[in-house]
Design a protein around this motif. Sequence first.
Motif, PDB file in Angstrom:
ATOM      1  N   CYS A  12      15.373 -69.238 -16.977  1.00  0.00           N
ATOM      2  CA  CYS A  12      15.924 -68.454 -15.877  1.00  0.00           C
ATOM      3  C   CYS A  12      16.376 -67.105 -16.421  1.00  0.00           C
ATOM      4  O   CYS A  12      17.165 -67.049 -17.360  1.00  0.00           O
ATOM      5  N   LYS A  14      18.276 -65.108 -15.143  1.00  0.00           N
ATOM      6  CA  LYS A  14      19.637 -64.801 -14.722  1.00  0.00           C
ATOM      7  C   LYS A  14      20.692 -65.527 -15.561  1.00  0.00           C
ATOM      8  O   LYS A  14      21.609 -64.915 -16.074  1.00  0.00           O
ATOM      9  N   CYS A  15      20.511 -66.838 -15.702  1.00  0.00           N
ATOM     10  CA  CYS A  15      21.531 -67.589 -16.437  1.00  0.00           C
ATOM     11  C   CYS A  15      20.999 -68.232 -17.722  1.00  0.00           C
ATOM     12  O   CYS A  15      21.707 -68.972 -18.386  1.00  0.00           O
ATOM     13  N   CYS A  31      15.280 -72.102 -10.705  1.00  0.00           N
ATOM     14  CA  CYS A  31      16.465 -72.549 -11.421  1.00  0.00           C
ATOM     15  C   CYS A  31      17.333 -73.415 -10.514  1.00  0.00           C
ATOM     16  O   CYS A  31      17.683 -73.007  -9.404  1.00  0.00           O
ATOM     17  N   ASP A  33      20.320 -74.129 -10.874  1.00  0.00           N
ATOM     18  CA  ASP A  33      21.684 -73.612 -10.801  1.00  0.00           C
ATOM     19  C   ASP A  33      21.831 -72.449  -9.832  1.00  0.00           C
ATOM     20  O   ASP A  33      22.725 -72.416  -9.018  1.00  0.00           O
ATOM     21  N   CYS A  34      20.936 -71.466  -9.943  1.00  0.00           N
ATOM     22  CA  CYS A  34      21.122 -70.250  -9.152  1.00  0.00           C
ATOM     23  C   CYS A  34      19.955 -69.938  -8.222  1.00  0.00           C
ATOM     24  O   CYS A  34      20.004 -68.992  -7.459  1.00  0.00           O
TER      25      CYS A  34
HETATM   26 ZN   LIG Z   1      19.648 -69.604 -13.152  1.00  0.00          ZN
END
Ligand SMILES: [Zn+2]
Length: 50
Positions: A12, A14-15, A31, A33-34
């Motif tokens: 990812c 982003k994270c 992802c 998570d996000c």
């Molecule tokens: Zn993420």
Amino acid sequence: MRDKIEAVEVKCPKCNRKQIVYIPKEPIPKCPDCGTQMVISELLDEGKSY
Ligand SMILES: [Zn+2]
């Protein structure tokens, strides 16, 4: 006729969550998570066979 399946590491942007997927059997996931579309970060083409 055999399927050629390759393990790739996706991450990812982003994270930085990482995951291993097998293409083309599995799509590149989002992802968990996000929700960002993950990108291929590394090909794990080791030529493993059982
Ligand atoms: Zn993420």
